[in-house]
Design a protein around this motif. Structure first.
Motif, mmCIF file in Angstrom:
data_model
loop_
_atom_site.group_PDB
_atom_site.id
_atom_site.type_symbol
_atom_site.label_atom_id
_atom_site.label_comp_id
_atom_site.label_asym_id
_atom_site.label_seq_id
_atom_site.Cartn_x
_atom_site.Cartn_y
_atom_site.Cartn_z
ATOM 1 N N GLN A 269 5.987 40.792 35.089
ATOM 2 C CA GLN A 269 5.644 39.583 34.338
ATOM 3 C C GLN A 269 6.900 38.835 33.915
ATOM 4 N N GLU A 270 7.882 39.580 33.442
ATOM 5 C CA GLU A 270 9.126 38.975 32.974
ATOM 6 C C GLU A 270 9.884 38.300 34.108
ATOM 7 N N GLU A 271 10.004 38.979 35.251
ATOM 8 C CA GLU A 271 10.764 38.432 36.371
ATOM 9 C C GLU A 271 10.070 37.222 36.972
ATOM 10 N N ALA A 272 8.734 37.270 37.068
ATOM 11 C CA ALA A 272 7.994 36.138 37.625
ATOM 12 C C ALA A 272 8.174 34.900 36.761
ATOM 13 N N GLY A 273 8.058 35.075 35.449
ATOM 14 C CA GLY A 273 8.247 33.946 34.543
ATOM 15 C C GLY A 273 9.681 33.465 34.522
ATOM 16 N N GLU A 274 10.615 34.403 34.655
ATOM 17 C CA GLU A 274 12.028 34.053 34.594
ATOM 18 C C GLU A 274 12.422 33.134 35.735
ATOM 19 N N ASP A 275 11.963 33.427 36.965
ATOM 20 C CA ASP A 275 12.311 32.591 38.111
ATOM 21 C C ASP A 275 11.757 31.178 37.951
ATOM 22 N N ALA A 276 10.510 31.083 37.471
ATOM 23 C CA ALA A 276 9.917 29.757 37.272
ATOM 24 C C ALA A 276 10.696 28.950 36.241
ATOM 25 N N LEU A 277 11.123 29.612 35.161
ATOM 26 C CA LEU A 277 11.861 28.924 34.108
ATOM 27 C C LEU A 277 13.266 28.543 34.563
ATOM 28 N N LEU A 278 13.894 29.413 35.367
ATOM 29 C CA LEU A 278 15.219 29.094 35.873
ATOM 30 C C LEU A 278 15.173 27.887 36.797
ATOM 31 N N LEU A 279 14.103 27.788 37.594
ATOM 32 C CA LEU A 279 13.973 26.640 38.487
ATOM 33 C C LEU A 279 13.870 25.332 37.708
ATOM 34 N N SER A 280 13.266 25.390 36.541
ATOM 35 C CA SER A 280 13.103 24.178 35.731
ATOM 36 C C SER A 280 14.268 23.949 34.784
ATOM 37 N N GLY A 281 15.163 24.948 34.678
ATOM 38 C CA GLY A 281 16.283 24.819 33.751
ATOM 39 C C GLY A 281 15.887 24.938 32.304
ATOM 40 N N ALA A 282 14.768 25.639 32.028
ATOM 41 C CA ALA A 282 14.255 25.732 30.660
ATOM 42 C C ALA A 282 14.764 26.956 29.911
ATOM 43 N N GLY A 283 15.773 27.649 30.420
ATOM 44 C CA GLY A 283 16.302 28.834 29.755
ATOM 45 C C GLY A 283 15.278 29.950 29.756
ATOM 46 N N GLU A 284 15.200 30.685 28.671
ATOM 47 C CA GLU A 284 14.235 31.783 28.583
ATOM 48 C C GLU A 284 12.806 31.276 28.430
ATOM 49 N N GLY A 285 12.654 30.088 27.878
ATOM 50 C CA GLY A 285 11.322 29.519 27.760
ATOM 51 C C GLY A 285 10.431 30.215 26.762
ATOM 52 N N ASP A 286 11.006 30.944 25.823
ATOM 53 C CA ASP A 286 10.228 31.681 24.835
ATOM 54 C C ASP A 286 10.050 30.809 23.600
ATOM 55 N N ASN A 288 9.509 31.652 20.716
ATOM 56 C CA ASN A 288 10.152 32.248 19.547
ATOM 57 C C ASN A 288 11.674 32.207 19.633
ATOM 58 N N GLU A 289 12.205 31.677 20.731
ATOM 59 C CA GLU A 289 13.648 31.601 20.905
ATOM 60 C C GLU A 289 14.246 30.647 19.876
ATOM 61 N N PRO A 290 15.351 31.025 19.210
ATOM 62 C CA PRO A 290 15.980 30.129 18.234
ATOM 63 C C PRO A 290 16.372 28.794 18.858
ATOM 64 N N VAL A 291 16.338 27.741 18.032
ATOM 65 C CA VAL A 291 16.603 26.387 18.518
ATOM 66 C C VAL A 291 17.976 26.299 19.175
ATOM 67 N N ARG A 292 18.989 26.920 18.574
ATOM 68 C CA ARG A 292 20.346 26.823 19.117
ATOM 69 C C ARG A 292 20.417 27.435 20.511
ATOM 70 N N GLU A 293 19.759 28.592 20.712
ATOM 71 C CA GLU A 293 19.782 29.239 22.026
ATOM 72 C C GLU A 293 19.007 28.414 23.047
ATOM 73 N N ALA A 294 17.876 27.834 22.626
ATOM 74 C CA ALA A 294 17.097 26.997 23.538
ATOM 75 C C ALA A 294 17.907 25.765 23.942
ATOM 76 N N TYR A 295 18.612 25.194 22.975
ATOM 77 C CA TYR A 295 19.446 24.025 23.264
ATOM 78 C C TYR A 295 20.542 24.352 24.277
ATOM 79 N N SER A 296 21.268 25.443 24.030
ATOM 80 C CA SER A 296 22.384 25.785 24.922
ATOM 81 C C SER A 296 21.890 26.157 26.309
ATOM 82 N N GLY A 297 20.672 26.726 26.405
ATOM 83 C CA GLY A 297 20.138 27.095 27.706
ATOM 84 C C GLY A 297 19.683 25.897 28.520
ATOM 85 N N ARG A 298 19.259 24.836 27.854
ATOM 86 C CA ARG A 298 18.712 23.681 28.580
ATOM 87 C C ARG A 298 19.718 22.563 28.805
#
Length: 461
Positions: A269-286, A288-298
């Protein structure tokens, strides 16, 4: 015939999709806020550990500390093992090291490692320092392996017996040793150097007479997992060979742990979601992820896309005179780019998935490229005919010819880029899910505008 069976009792806790009902969550939180702690605990006591973890995650951050304090022992190691990693990290950081050490000591090694690896070095060290020596040694060994490797996710609690024992000795050993693992599906058989030589299912063991040697009923053929194997490759082995559990071995071939299918379900489940999120450049896409981490990932992907957009703008600027003389071209350009981008995304998604699941290898690479070429050709011809005829009827026949030819060319380029870019990145050891989308977008936008405006300049002016 009349149905006299009693009606099913309505589930007041879960909705139709097995999620906690908002009114149930509100009721528990209201009880905690108003000091009705016994009522809150009675509501939560019958919940599965995964549902208790969901309850903590759904609670507003300002209420979590009071909720956790109120529920106390109801939030045990099983609950924390099910909790979202970002929420769990925030909760554990607020614990005293002794409390966190006791919690991790009650967990399976793989769950304890998952809890500790998300913490910063200082918090991690503080907890390890107050753990029991045996637990600390096991976790430190696991943390020494690469992230997302078999060594990180394996369990060390397993049943291993020598190959010279008989069935009766194995059963007596499992009944007499209280320190053995509680949950397992098979018994591993090892040689003198603790190398796995076979395995036997519990069902086979229990249905065999005591005097039969374990070597006679064991299955010698087994799937061994190297301790440094990437967890995605481990998941593929479980999927391919329909495994329930598998032995993990160190570089010398010694049995050091096992991986079970319940851990693999999470990884798939984790790997399948991870590839989809990486393709979109959305970082971890969680969520619950802190705003700063979401910002730096995107933001880095948005900056990369800004670069590709500037390149496309540069191409457009070279045809400024053409656009000025035929203003309708400016309205049609987004169609060329959008259709090319969608075609490239389709081919890219199929290729990245095939690479991730080992369906696409060096053996069938050329066939996959030919396949995507013909798919793109058919798509391009279909869209070119539809769009070309529409533009010819409502605008101008020659513009219809130009945009039809440009669309055909761009969809062909997009299809080839969608398969070639991830294949090339994979060939050079890069993760195709991480960077492919930026390259494919650049190719489709740039080549689409170049083809459309170049043909318009050559044919219409």
């Amino acid at each position: 015939m009349n149905d006299t069976s009693p009606p099913l009792e309505e589930d007041l806790v879960h909705d139709a999709e097995d999620r906690l009902r908002p009114d149930f969550v509100k009721e528990v939180l209201d009880d905690v806020r108003e000091g009705r702690l016994e009522e809150a605990c009675s509501l939560v006591a019958e919940l599965h550990p995964a549902d208790r973890a969901d309850l903590v995650e759904l609670a507003p951050e300002a209420d979590r500390a009071d909720l956790i304090a109120a529920l106390g022992s109801l939030l045990d190691a099983d609950v924390y093992a099910e909790m979202n990693e970002h929420v769990r990290e925030l909760v554990v950081e607020e614990m005293e090291p002794e409390q966190a050490a006791e919690l991790t000591g009650d967990m399976e090694t793989d769950d304890a490692v998952a809890l500790l690896e998300d913490l910063d070095d200082d918090d991690q060290r503080a907890i390890l320092d107050v753990m029991e020596p045996d637990d600390r040694a096991a976790i430190e060994e696991a943390l020494s392996y690469p992230e997302e490797s078999a060594g990180r996710i394996m369990q060390r609690d397993l049943i291993a017996v020598p190959e010279h024992w008989n069935v009766g000795q194995v059963i007596d050993y499992m009944r007499s040793d209280e320190e053995l693992a509680d949950d397992f599906w098979e018994v591993f058989v090892v040689g003198p150097l603790h190398h796995p030589v076979g395995t036997t299912k519990l069902s086979t063991l229990l249905r065999t007479k005591r005097e039969v040697p374990i070597a006679d009923i064991m299955q010698e053929e087994q799937t061994l997992i190297p301790v440094d194997m990437d967890q995605e490759e481990v998941a593929l082995k479980f999927q391919k060979y329909a495994l329930i559990s598998a032995a993990v071995v160190d570089p010398s071939g010694r049995l050091v742990g096992m991986i079970t299918v319940d851990d693999i379900v999470h990884i798939i489940q984790e790997e399948a979601g991870e590839d989809a999120l990486l393709l979109s450049g959305a970082g971890e896409g969680d969520i619950n992820e802190p705003v700063r981490e979401a910002y730096s990932g995107r933001i880095r992907w948005l900056i990369a896309n800004l670069g590709t957009a500037l390149l496309a703008t540069f191409v457009i600027a070279q045809f400024e005179d053409t656009i000025a003389r035929l203003a309708i071209l400016a309205a049609l350009m987004p169609i060329v780019a959008a259709l090319g981008g969608n075609a490239g995304t389709q081919a890219l998604a199929v290729t990245v998935r095939a690479l991730a699941t080992n369906q696409l290898t060096g053996t069938n690479r050329a066939r996959a490229i030919r396949r995507e070429f013909f798919v793109a050709l058919l798509n391009g011809v279909t869209i070119a005919i539809i769009l070309g005829i529409g533009v010819a009827i409502f605008l101008d026949p020659m513009i219809g010819v130009v945009i039809g030819a440009a669309i055909l060319f761009n969809i062909l380029v997009a299809g080839l880029a969608g398969v070639l870019v991830p294949v090339i990145l994979d060939r050079f050891g890069a993760d195709p899910a991480v960077a492919s989308s930026v390259f494919v977008t650049t190719v489709t936008d740039t080549m689409g505008f170049l083809a459309f405006l170049g043909l318009a300049s050559a044919v219409l002016l």
